[in-house]
Design a protein around this motif. Structure first.
Motif, PDB file in Angstrom:
ATOM      1  N   VAL A   1       0.843  -1.197   0.000  1.00 47.89           N
ATOM      2  CA  VAL A   1       0.000   0.000   0.000  1.00 47.89           C
ATOM      3  C   VAL A   1       0.876   1.244   0.000  1.00 47.89           C
ATOM      4  O   VAL A   1       0.620   2.199  -0.745  1.00 47.89           O
ATOM      5  N   ARG A   2       1.921   1.242   0.807  1.00 42.60           N
ATOM      6  CA  ARG A   2       2.825   2.394   0.859  1.00 42.60           C
ATOM      7  C   ARG A   2       3.517   2.621  -0.485  1.00 42.60           C
ATOM      8  O   ARG A   2       3.614   3.752  -0.959  1.00 42.60           O
ATOM      9  N   ALA A   3       3.957   1.552  -1.127  1.00 40.57           N
ATOM     10  CA  ALA A   3       4.626   1.672  -2.422  1.00 40.57           C
ATOM     11  C   ALA A   3       3.673   2.216  -3.485  1.00 40.57           C
ATOM     12  O   ALA A   3       4.043   3.073  -4.294  1.00 40.57           O
ATOM     13  N   VAL A   4       2.431   1.740  -3.476  1.00 37.74           N
ATOM     14  CA  VAL A   4       1.450   2.209  -4.451  1.00 37.74           C
ATOM     15  C   VAL A   4       1.097   3.674  -4.189  1.00 37.74           C
ATOM     16  O   VAL A   4       0.977   4.465  -5.125  1.00 37.74           O
ATOM     17  N   ALA A   5       0.962   4.048  -2.930  1.00 37.13           N
ATOM     18  CA  ALA A   5       0.646   5.439  -2.603  1.00 37.13           C
ATOM     19  C   ALA A   5       1.755   6.369  -3.079  1.00 37.13           C
ATOM     20  O   ALA A   5       1.481   7.426  -3.660  1.00 37.13           O
ATOM     21  N   TRP A   6       2.991   6.003  -2.855  1.00 38.14           N
ATOM     22  CA  TRP A   6       4.105   6.824  -3.330  1.00 38.14           C
ATOM     23  C   TRP A   6       4.122   6.879  -4.850  1.00 38.14           C
ATOM     24  O   TRP A   6       4.446   7.911  -5.438  1.00 38.14           O
ATOM     25  N   SER A   7       3.773   5.789  -5.504  1.00 38.29           N
ATOM     26  CA  SER A   7       3.783   5.793  -6.969  1.00 38.29           C
ATOM     27  C   SER A   7       2.661   6.673  -7.522  1.00 38.29           C
ATOM     28  O   SER A   7       2.826   7.296  -8.567  1.00 38.29           O
ATOM     29  N   PHE A   8       1.530   6.750  -6.824  1.00 38.11           N
ATOM     30  CA  PHE A   8       0.450   7.641  -7.261  1.00 38.11           C
ATOM     31  C   PHE A   8       0.901   9.092  -7.171  1.00 38.11           C
ATOM     32  O   PHE A   8       0.503   9.917  -7.987  1.00 38.11           O
ATOM     33  N   LEU A   9       1.737   9.404  -6.177  1.00 36.76           N
ATOM     34  CA  LEU A   9       2.250  10.762  -6.029  1.00 36.76           C
ATOM     35  C   LEU A   9       3.420  11.035  -6.974  1.00 36.76           C
ATOM     36  O   LEU A   9       3.738  12.187  -7.251  1.00 36.76           O
ATOM     37  N   GLY A  10       4.073   9.985  -7.425  1.00 39.07           N
ATOM     38  CA  GLY A  10       5.208  10.142  -8.325  1.00 39.07           C
ATOM     39  C   GLY A  10       6.496  10.473  -7.606  1.00 39.07           C
ATOM     40  O   GLY A  10       7.440  10.963  -8.217  1.00 39.07           O
ATOM     41  N   LEU A  11       6.551  10.223  -6.309  1.00 38.13           N
ATOM     42  CA  LEU A  11       7.744  10.510  -5.509  1.00 38.13           C
ATOM     43  C   LEU A  11       8.262   9.220  -4.888  1.00 38.13           C
ATOM     44  O   LEU A  11       7.503   8.457  -4.320  1.00 38.13           O
TER      45      LEU A  11
END
Length: 62
Positions: free
Chosen positions: A12-22
């Protein structure tokens, strides 16, 4: 204690960061150990939630 593969919350953390692009380079190295199907499922679920939230926001505004 045995070494465990990263689980749901790390996906979940990895996907959330990928949605932000950071993402830091160290985070990318950690993500290499995630289970691809779990990341895919979390990403799909997050995309559905995002679309539903945007639809609700538009209906509320209009």
């Amino acid at each position: 204690m045995s070494a465990r593969r990263p689980g749901f919350l790390r996906s979940v953390r990895a996907v959330a960061w990928s949605f932000l692009g950071l993402r830091k380079a160290s985070g990318l190295e950690e993500d290499a150990h995630l289970h691809p199907l779990l990341v895919l499922a979390v990403g799909f679920g997050a995309a559905v939630v995002l679309v539903l939230a945007l639809m609700a926001l538009v209906r509320w505004i209009v």
